[in-house]
Design a protein around this motif. Structure first.
Motif, PDB file in Angstrom:
ATOM      1  N   VAL A   1       0.814  -0.840   0.069  1.00 60.28           N
ATOM      2  CA  VAL A   1      -0.710   0.029   0.033  1.00 60.28           C
ATOM      3  C   VAL A   1       1.075   1.032   0.015  1.00 60.28           C
ATOM      4  O   VAL A   1       0.339   2.277  -0.635  1.00 60.28           O
ATOM      5  CB  VAL A   1      -0.962   0.128   1.003  1.00 60.28           C
ATOM      6  N   PHE A   2       2.048   1.300   0.574  1.00 62.16           N
ATOM      7  CA  PHE A   2       2.780   2.624   0.280  1.00 62.16           C
ATOM      8  C   PHE A   2       3.799   2.373  -0.604  1.00 62.16           C
ATOM      9  O   PHE A   2       4.047   1.496  -1.869  1.00 62.16           O
ATOM     10  CB  PHE A   2       4.093   1.718   1.640  1.00 62.16           C
TER      11      PHE A   2
ATOM     12  N   PRO B   1      -0.434   5.997   2.411  1.00 58.63           N
ATOM     13  CA  PRO B   1      -0.393   5.167   1.691  1.00 58.63           C
ATOM     14  C   PRO B   1      -0.702   5.768   0.444  1.00 58.63           C
ATOM     15  O   PRO B   1      -0.845   6.680  -0.007  1.00 58.63           O
ATOM     16  CB  PRO B   1      -1.741   4.021   1.935  1.00 58.63           C
TER      17      PRO B   1
ATOM     18  N   LEU C   1      -5.177  -2.138  -0.833  1.00 59.38           N
ATOM     19  CA  LEU C   1      -5.770   0.087   0.193  1.00 59.38           C
ATOM     20  C   LEU C   1      -7.025  -0.412  -0.188  1.00 59.38           C
ATOM     21  O   LEU C   1      -8.224  -0.080   1.756  1.00 59.38           O
ATOM     22  CB  LEU C   1      -5.144   0.548  -0.785  1.00 59.38           C
TER      23      LEU C   1
ATOM     24  N   SER D   1       9.916  -0.867   0.957  1.00 65.01           N
ATOM     25  CA  SER D   1       8.712  -0.416   2.188  1.00 65.01           C
ATOM     26  C   SER D   1       8.677  -1.557   3.078  1.00 65.01           C
ATOM     27  O   SER D   1       7.583  -2.318   4.111  1.00 65.01           O
ATOM     28  CB  SER D   1       7.488  -0.921   1.382  1.00 65.01           C
TER      29      SER D   1
END
Ligand SMILES: NC(=O)c1ccc[n+]([C@@H]2O[C@H](COP(=O)([O-])OP(=O)(O)OC[C@H]3O[C@@H](n4cnc5c(N)ncnc54)[C@H](OP(=O)(O)O)[C@@H]3O)[C@@H](O)[C@H]2O)c1
Length: 303
Positions: free
Chosen positions: A108-109, A124, A135, A265
Motif C-alpha cells: 500500500v506504500f 499510502p 488499500l 517498503s
C-alpha cells in the motif's frame, strides 16, 4: 450466539492459510478454515452462509488475489477479491458484531525516497493494482466493521506454497549465475511465524474486553533488499550444493515486470508490540530449516 472460542478463517488454501491451519492454537481456541471452494468471499451470500453456519467469535481473512503482476492484467478480479471480498466480510461481521482480522500488505506504500520503516499512519501511495486493491479493501473494512484489526505484513516466505525461496532454489540448482534485484528493500516475513502471531492476536482479542481496534504492522525484523535475501538463501543452500554460483545485483528494470514495486517498503512494527506485546523473531533459523527441507524434497534421485 457467537462462539467466542472459534476463529473462522477465509482463504485457508493459500500460503498463510495453510500455515494458520498447521500452527499451534492458543489454549481454548478452535479454528475452522474455509478454502475458496468452500466460501468465495466475493459472494455476499456465501459469506453470510458461512458466518451463519459457523457462528465464530472472530473472522480472519487470509484470502487474496496475491499475484502482484497478474493484478495488472486482471484488475477487476483483483478488486473483487482484495476489496469487495473484505467489504463483504466487514459488512457481515459489522452487522453480527463479530471482530474481523484482515491481512494487508506493505505494497500500500509507494517507497520512493523512503529510508525509514513505514508507520501505520504514514500516507499510502500504492504503485500497482495489487496495492491499490488491497488499500481499497482496508478502507471498506474500516467503513463497515468498527471491530476490526488490519494487519499489514510483507514478503511472505514458507515451505508450503511457492514463493521467492522456491524460485531462488530452482535457479541456484540449475544455473551458474543468477541476477537478483537490489533496489527493492523490505522485510521478509516467515509465514509460519506470522500465522502464530495472528493467532495470538486473535486469542488476545477474544479474551480482552476492550481491544484496541485499528491498523497494525507485523513483519520480520530484518530490513533487506532482495539481493541480500538471495545471498542468505544461498548461504544455506550451498551447504548441500557442490557448485559455485555468481549472484549479481541488478536494478528492477532488468526484469521488466508488469507491476511496479516500491523501492522501500519496510514496516515499523513498534505499535503492535507496544499495544499487544507482539514481536516477530529473527527468522534465520527458520530460513535454514525451510531451505534444507525444500532441497531434500526437491533434489532429483541419485542414480
Ligand atoms: N505473499 C506475500 O508475500 C504477501 C506479502 C504481504 C501481504 N500478503 C497478504 O497476506 C495474505 C495472505 O497471502 P498469501 O501469500 O497466503 O496468498 P495466497 O497464497 O495467494 O493465498 C490466497 C488464498 O486466497 C484464496 N482466494 C482467492 N480468491 C478467493 C475468493 N474469491 N474467495 C476465497 N478465497 C479466495 C486463494 O485460493 P486459490 O488457491 O483457489 O486461488 C488462496 O488460497 C493476503 O492478504 C496478502 O495480500 C502477502
Amino acid at each position: 450466539m457467537a462462539d467466542n472460542t472459534k476463529i473462522l478463517l477465509f482463504g485457508a488454501g493459500g500460503m498463510l492459510g495453510r500455515e494458520l491451519l498447521g500452527a499451534p492454537l492458543p489454549g481454548g481456541l478452535s479454528l475452522v478454515g474455509l478454502t475458496r471452494a468452500q466460501a468465495d468471499i466475493t459472494s455476499p451470500e456465501q459469506v453470510d452462509r458461512a458466518l451463519a453456519e459457523h457462528r465464530p467469535g472472530l473472522v480472519l481473512n487470509a484470502a487474496a488475489f496475491s499475484n502482484v503482476d497478474g493484478a495488472e492484467s486482471q484488475p477487476k478480479v483483483a478488486l473483487a477479491v482484495n476489496a469487495q471480498g473484505p467489504g463483504n466480510l466487514a459488512r457481515a461481521c459489522g452487522q453480527a458484531g463479530i471482530p474481523l482480522l484482515q491481512v494487508s500488505t506493505d505494497y500500500v506504500f509507494g517507497g520512493s525516497g523512503q529510508t525509514i520503516p513505514y508507520r501505520e499512519d504514514d500516507p499510502p501511495a500504492p504503485l500497482n493494482q495489487y496495492g491499490l486493491t488491497k488499500l481499497r479493501g482496508e478502507q471498506l473494512v474500516r467503513q463497515a466493521c468498527p471491530s476490526h484489526l488490519i494487519v499489514r505484513t510483507s514478503w511472505l516466505f514458507g515451505a508450503l506454497s511457492r514463493n521467492f525461496i522456491h524460485l531462488m532454489l530452482e535457479l541456484m540448482r540449475t544455473r551458474a549465475a543468477i541476477k537478483v534485484v537490489a533496489d527493492q528493500v523490505g522485510c521478509p516475513t516467515s509465514a509460519g511465524d506470522l500465522a502464530q502471531g495472528l493467532l495470538r492476536l486473535a486469542g488476545l482479542v477474544l479474551s480482552q474486553r476492550e481491544p484496541v481496534w485499528g491498523t497494525y504492522h507485523l513483519s520480520g525484523p530484518l530490513v533487506l533488499n532482495r539481493y541480500e535475501f538471495a545471498q542468505m538463501i544461498w548461504a544455506e543452500a550451498c551447504k548441500r550444493l557442490d557448485k559455485d554460483l555468481v549472484i549479481e545485483p541488478v536494478g528492477s528494470e532488468a526484469f521488466a515486470a508488469p507491476a511496479k514495486r516500491p523501492a522501500y517498503s519496510a514496516l515499523d512494527c513498534s505499535k503492535i508490540e507496544q499495544t499487544f506485546g507482539l514481536a516477530m523473531e529473527d527468522w534465520r533459523p527458520e530460513l535454514a530449516r525451510i531451505v534444507e527441507y525444500l532441497q531434500k524434497s526437491e533434489q532429483p534421485p541419485r542414480v
